[in-house]
Motif scaffolding. Structure first.
Motif, PDB file in Angstrom:
ATOM      1  N   CYS A   1       5.165   6.978   7.109  1.00  0.00           N
ATOM      2  CA  CYS A   1       6.316   6.116   7.066  1.00  0.00           C
ATOM      3  C   CYS A   1       7.320   6.646   6.007  1.00  0.00           C
ATOM      4  O   CYS A   1       7.065   6.826   4.834  1.00  0.00           O
ATOM      5  CB  CYS A   1       5.978   4.567   6.723  1.00  0.00           C
ATOM      6  SG  CYS A   1       7.603   3.559   6.448  1.00  0.00           S
TER       7      CYS A   1
ATOM      8  N   CYS B   1       8.000   3.869   3.176  1.00  0.00           N
ATOM      9  CA  CYS B   1       7.172   3.285   2.101  1.00  0.00           C
ATOM     10  C   CYS B   1       5.682   4.172   2.043  1.00  0.00           C
ATOM     11  O   CYS B   1       4.882   3.932   1.440  1.00  0.00           O
ATOM     12  CB  CYS B   1       6.596   1.861   2.475  1.00  0.00           C
ATOM     13  SG  CYS B   1       5.521   1.831   3.710  1.00  0.00           S
TER      14      CYS B   1
ATOM     15  N   CYS C   1       6.228   0.423  10.990  1.00  0.00           N
ATOM     16  CA  CYS C   1       5.282   0.343  10.088  1.00  0.00           C
ATOM     17  C   CYS C   1       4.764  -0.927   9.870  1.00  0.00           C
ATOM     18  O   CYS C   1       5.712  -1.719   9.875  1.00  0.00           O
ATOM     19  CB  CYS C   1       6.189   0.957   8.950  1.00  0.00           C
ATOM     20  SG  CYS C   1       4.790   1.109   7.276  1.00  0.00           S
TER      21      CYS C   1
ATOM     22  N   CYS D   1       6.092  -2.118   6.182  1.00  0.00           N
ATOM     23  CA  CYS D   1       7.728  -2.325   5.973  1.00  0.00           C
ATOM     24  C   CYS D   1       8.465  -2.440   7.059  1.00  0.00           C
ATOM     25  O   CYS D   1       9.623  -2.908   6.895  1.00  0.00           O
ATOM     26  CB  CYS D   1       8.195  -1.118   4.858  1.00  0.00           C
ATOM     27  SG  CYS D   1       8.349   0.368   5.777  1.00  0.00           S
TER      28      CYS D   1
END
Ligand SMILES: [Zn+2]
Length: 135
Positions: free
Chosen positions: A24, A27, A38, A41
């Protein structure tokens, strides 16, 4: 024809062979499978990240029942890779009993050919073995 193909998409057969994960970009969460978003997040932007070939054994189980052609017992493990990433795989080159497995803390990636098709293409699998043992 020949050549080799990895048994899973996240095994890269460069020299040295290694795992890679979708990372990701917001994050830094890691996923071996492709995600639309994700789970940490919600971001939908991913890149690739190469993962370390060494890590620490987090958990194991000794598997005694499997499909008919899979030899048992074998040792299934969860490995926390150095620098991030957690992977489930088999631990090889170890006696499948708790006394022997409890000795193993540090592990390293290893690969082997599991089968060859009629064109001579080899399917390559991966697992882990105690670091610094064998080869
Ligand atoms: Zn994220």
């Amino acid at each position: 024809m020949g050549g080799q193909i990895p048994i899973v998409d996240y095994l890269v057969l460069d020299e040295p062979a290694h795992l890679r994960a979708h990372c990701c970009e917001k994050c830094r969460a890691l996923y071996f499978d492709r995600r639309n978003a994700c789970a940490s997040c919600g971001s939908a932007t991913f890149g690739w990240r190469d993962l370390a070939n060494s890590g620490e054994l987090r958990a194991y189980t000794i598997v005694h029942r499997a499909s008919p052609k899979v030899p048992t017992p074998y040792v299934s493990v969860v490995v926390d890779l150095d620098g991030g990433g957690t992977v489930k795989a088999n631990l090889v080159d170890v006696e499948p009993n708790p006394v022997a497995i409890e000795e193993v803390r540090r592990v390293e990636l290893t690969t082997w050919v599991v089968d060859t098709d009629d064109d001579g293409v080899e399917a390559v699998a991966f697992g882990y073995r105690q670091k610094g043992v064998g080869q």
